[in-house]
Design a protein around this motif. Structure first.
Motif, PDB file in Angstrom:
ATOM      1  N   MET A   1      -6.460  27.801  -0.105  1.00  0.00           N
ATOM      2  CA  MET A   1      -6.416  27.175   1.218  1.00  0.00           C
ATOM      3  C   MET A   1      -5.855  28.163   2.253  1.00  0.00           C
ATOM      4  N   ASP A   2      -6.511  28.275   3.426  1.00  0.00           N
ATOM      5  CA  ASP A   2      -6.015  29.233   4.411  1.00  0.00           C
ATOM      6  C   ASP A   2      -4.793  28.681   5.160  1.00  0.00           C
ATOM      7  N   LEU A   3      -4.210  29.550   5.952  1.00  0.00           N
ATOM      8  CA  LEU A   3      -2.966  29.217   6.646  1.00  0.00           C
ATOM      9  C   LEU A   3      -3.113  27.989   7.542  1.00  0.00           C
ATOM     10  N   ILE A   4      -4.224  27.939   8.280  1.00  0.00           N
ATOM     11  CA  ILE A   4      -4.446  26.822   9.210  1.00  0.00           C
ATOM     12  C   ILE A   4      -4.540  25.497   8.440  1.00  0.00           C
ATOM     13  N   SER A   5      -5.301  25.497   7.349  1.00  0.00           N
ATOM     14  CA  SER A   5      -5.462  24.267   6.569  1.00  0.00           C
ATOM     15  C   SER A   5      -4.123  23.818   5.998  1.00  0.00           C
ATOM     16  N   ARG A   6      -3.352  24.791   5.528  1.00  0.00           N
ATOM     17  CA  ARG A   6      -2.038  24.449   4.973  1.00  0.00           C
ATOM     18  C   ARG A   6      -1.110  23.911   6.070  1.00  0.00           C
ATOM     19  N   ALA A   7      -1.207  24.525   7.242  1.00  0.00           N
ATOM     20  CA  ALA A   7      -0.381  24.063   8.363  1.00  0.00           C
ATOM     21  C   ALA A   7      -0.796  22.651   8.770  1.00  0.00           C
ATOM     22  N   ARG A   8      -2.094  22.399   8.753  1.00  0.00           N
ATOM     23  CA  ARG A   8      -2.611  21.070   9.107  1.00  0.00           C
ATOM     24  C   ARG A   8      -2.124  20.012   8.120  1.00  0.00           C
ATOM     25  N   ALA A   9      -1.991  20.442   6.866  1.00  0.00           N
ATOM     26  CA  ALA A   9      -1.522  19.508   5.832  1.00  0.00           C
ATOM     27  C   ALA A   9      -0.014  19.259   5.950  1.00  0.00           C
ATOM     28  N   GLY A  10       0.612  19.927   6.903  1.00  0.00           N
ATOM     29  CA  GLY A  10       2.023  19.698   7.178  1.00  0.00           C
ATOM     30  C   GLY A  10       2.970  20.593   6.403  1.00  0.00           C
ATOM     31  N   GLU A  11       2.432  21.657   5.805  1.00  0.00           N
ATOM     32  CA  GLU A  11       3.291  22.552   5.032  1.00  0.00           C
ATOM     33  C   GLU A  11       4.168  23.390   5.966  1.00  0.00           C
ATOM     34  N   ARG A  12       5.447  23.206   5.815  1.00  0.00           N
ATOM     35  CA  ARG A  12       6.394  23.831   6.750  1.00  0.00           C
ATOM     36  C   ARG A  12       6.295  25.360   6.759  1.00  0.00           C
ATOM     37  N   GLU A  13       6.164  25.930   5.576  1.00  0.00           N
ATOM     38  CA  GLU A  13       6.112  27.399   5.503  1.00  0.00           C
ATOM     39  C   GLU A  13       4.881  27.955   6.233  1.00  0.00           C
ATOM     40  N   GLU A  41      11.325  31.097  27.990  1.00  0.00           N
ATOM     41  CA  GLU A  41      11.952  30.522  26.790  1.00  0.00           C
ATOM     42  C   GLU A  41      11.629  29.034  26.672  1.00  0.00           C
ATOM     43  N   ASP A  42      11.733  28.318  27.797  1.00  0.00           N
ATOM     44  CA  ASP A  42      11.437  26.865  27.790  1.00  0.00           C
ATOM     45  C   ASP A  42       9.982  26.610  27.431  1.00  0.00           C
ATOM     46  N   LEU A  43       9.097  27.400  28.037  1.00  0.00           N
ATOM     47  CA  LEU A  43       7.665  27.186  27.812  1.00  0.00           C
ATOM     48  C   LEU A  43       7.252  27.535  26.380  1.00  0.00           C
ATOM     49  N   ILE A  44       7.866  28.563  25.820  1.00  0.00           N
ATOM     50  CA  ILE A  44       7.555  28.915  24.425  1.00  0.00           C
ATOM     51  C   ILE A  44       7.935  27.753  23.518  1.00  0.00           C
ATOM     52  N   GLN A  45       9.138  27.250  23.747  1.00  0.00           N
ATOM     53  CA  GLN A  45       9.651  26.125  22.953  1.00  0.00           C
ATOM     54  C   GLN A  45       8.696  24.931  23.039  1.00  0.00           C
ATOM     55  N   GLU A  46       8.324  24.575  24.261  1.00  0.00           N
ATOM     56  CA  GLU A  46       7.480  23.406  24.484  1.00  0.00           C
ATOM     57  C   GLU A  46       6.060  23.633  23.946  1.00  0.00           C
ATOM     58  N   THR A  47       5.551  24.854  24.132  1.00  0.00           N
ATOM     59  CA  THR A  47       4.197  25.167  23.648  1.00  0.00           C
ATOM     60  C   THR A  47       4.138  25.062  22.126  1.00  0.00           C
ATOM     61  N   MET A  48       5.110  25.656  21.459  1.00  0.00           N
ATOM     62  CA  MET A  48       5.111  25.618  19.993  1.00  0.00           C
ATOM     63  C   MET A  48       5.296  24.178  19.503  1.00  0.00           C
ATOM     64  N   TYR A  49       6.143  23.435  20.191  1.00  0.00           N
ATOM     65  CA  TYR A  49       6.379  22.038  19.808  1.00  0.00           C
ATOM     66  C   TYR A  49       5.085  21.232  19.902  1.00  0.00           C
ATOM     67  N   ARG A  50       4.392  21.377  21.016  1.00  0.00           N
ATOM     68  CA  ARG A  50       3.142  20.628  21.202  1.00  0.00           C
ATOM     69  C   ARG A  50       2.074  21.061  20.199  1.00  0.00           C
ATOM     70  N   ALA A  51       2.052  22.363  19.926  1.00  0.00           N
ATOM     71  CA  ALA A  51       1.047  22.871  18.984  1.00  0.00           C
ATOM     72  C   ALA A  51       1.285  22.302  17.587  1.00  0.00           C
ATOM     73  N   VAL A  52       2.543  22.276  17.164  1.00  0.00           N
ATOM     74  CA  VAL A  52       2.853  21.750  15.826  1.00  0.00           C
ATOM     75  C   VAL A  52       2.603  20.245  15.784  1.00  0.00           C
ATOM     76  N   LYS A  53       3.030  19.571  16.835  1.00  0.00           N
ATOM     77  CA  LYS A  53       2.872  18.109  16.903  1.00  0.00           C
ATOM     78  C   LYS A  53       1.392  17.715  16.831  1.00  0.00           C
ATOM     79  N   ASN A  54       0.546  18.512  17.472  1.00  0.00           N
ATOM     80  CA  ASN A  54      -0.885  18.177  17.532  1.00  0.00           C
ATOM     81  C   ASN A  54      -1.749  19.081  16.657  1.00  0.00           C
ATOM     82  N   ILE A  55      -1.148  19.661  15.645  1.00  0.00           N
ATOM     83  CA  ILE A  55      -1.873  20.634  14.808  1.00  0.00           C
ATOM     84  C   ILE A  55      -3.159  20.042  14.217  1.00  0.00           C
ATOM     85  N   LYS A  56      -3.164  18.739  13.955  1.00  0.00           N
ATOM     86  CA  LYS A  56      -4.362  18.116  13.366  1.00  0.00           C
ATOM     87  C   LYS A  56      -5.513  18.086  14.360  1.00  0.00           C
ATOM     88  N   ARG A  57      -5.192  18.139  15.653  1.00  0.00           N
ATOM     89  CA  ARG A  57      -6.248  18.121  16.680  1.00  0.00           C
ATOM     90  C   ARG A  57      -6.864  19.503  16.906  1.00  0.00           C
TER      91      ARG A  57
END
Lengths: 178, 132
Positions: A1-13, A41-57
């Motif tokens: 499984m590639d990195l994206i698929s694993r990330a989509r499955a919620g794998e923290r690593e 710094e604020d935008l990086i934090q928020e961007t990464m947060y939104r990306a992880v939160k919506n990774i399935k999309r």
């Protein structure tokens, strides 16, 4: 499984690795389009947060870094719409000067670095973003149109304007940067 | 510079950035127009200049961990909210409808849920462990 698929499955690593791989691109982009250090710094934090939160999309039709850049661009635009004064390179000179020192570049290169920051600050955000996306990240017109949500023709004319602007500024500055 | 040169310069910019190939017509114009030649040569110079801002910031690991912790916290709050919402809905349904079987159903769940949910709890724990 590639990195994206694993990330989509919620794998923290996998998520951590994905963010780690794209962190430099995201931060570099925000600093280059003219964000001041605190907002970056604020935008990086928020961007990464939104990306992880919506990774399935996330549809892997484009690179993950492109997706991050799109989110960051929208967030930065929102900040500008809310009336936040655009704090430009000129105001973050100290930070970038520090970075230049960290990068261990020559005094001449550092001068060019600071001069270029000031020149770029004279461009409006949308035009600066086009120049940054094209030159530093090699995006095609279509990809830039998707990121900035505007027609390809607009991207083309903004890029042309930015190049003309830079050319004139370089001429005024007696080609010191070249 | 006339309108025709402006159009050619847009095309030259496309060629420079790999969005289009050089064709005979553009090449022909470039050979005879000094303005466009200067524009074409200037593009490389501009790109060279822009390289002065080319830096790659270092990765901030604590910031990434902070983001992931924030997402985990949000997920756990959402899961708790879902549980509370379902419980409230069941309770309201039994009170409002007054159907005995709903009350029995609820009582049945209260009594058996801890045992029924054991495999689910085990599965959730496994998932959490694999996420780290």
């Amino acid at each position: 499984m590639d990195l994206i698929s694993r990330a989509r499955a919620g794998e923290r690593e996998a998520l951590e690795e994905l963010l780690r791989q794209n962190y430099g691109i995201l931060k570099g982009y925000l600093l280059k389009i003219g964000c001041d250090y605190d907002l970056t710094e604020d935008l990086i934090q928020e961007t990464m947060y939104r990306a992880v939160k919506n990774i399935k999309r996330y549809k892997a039709t484009s690179k993950f870094s492109t997706w991050l850049i799109t989110i960051a661009t929208n967030l930065y635009r929102d900040q500008l719409r809310k009336g936040r004064k655009e704090i430009l390179y000129a105001d973050i000179t100290d930070d970038l000067q520090y970075r230049a020192e960290q990068l261990d570049i020559t005094l001449e290169a550092k001068e060019k670095f600071l001069q270029l920051q000031n020149i770029m600050a004279g461009l409006p955000f949308e035009k600066r973003a086009v120049l940054v996306l094209k030159h530093y990240y090699g995006y095609s017109y279509q990809e830039m149109a998707d990121i900035l949500q505007c027609p390809v023709g607009t991207i083309r004319s903004r890029l042309h304007y930015s190049l003309d602007y830079l050319k004139n500024k370089l001429r005024e500055g007696g080609q010191q940067l070249g | 510079m006339d309108e025709q040169c402006k159009q050619y310069q847009l095309l030259l910019m496309d060629i420079h950035f790999g969005e289009r190939n050089m064709d005979g017509e553009i090449k022909g114009h470039l050979e005879k127009c000094n303005d466009c030649q200067a524009y074409w040569q200037g593009l490389d110079k501009i790109e060279e200049t822009l390289d002065a801002l080319n830096f790659e910031p270092a990765v901030d690991y604590p910031q990434i961990s902070e983001v992931l912790a924030r997402v985990r916290k949000r997920e756990s709050i959402l899961e708790s909210l879902k549980f509370v919402l379902v419980a409230i809905c069941l309770l309201l349904a039994s009170v409002l409808t007054g159907f005995k079987f709903l009350l029995f159903l609820q009582a049945f769940f209260y009594l058996t849920l801890p045992f029924l949910s054991l495999p689910l709890i085990y599965h959730y724990k496994e998932r959490c462990d694999s996420r780290g």
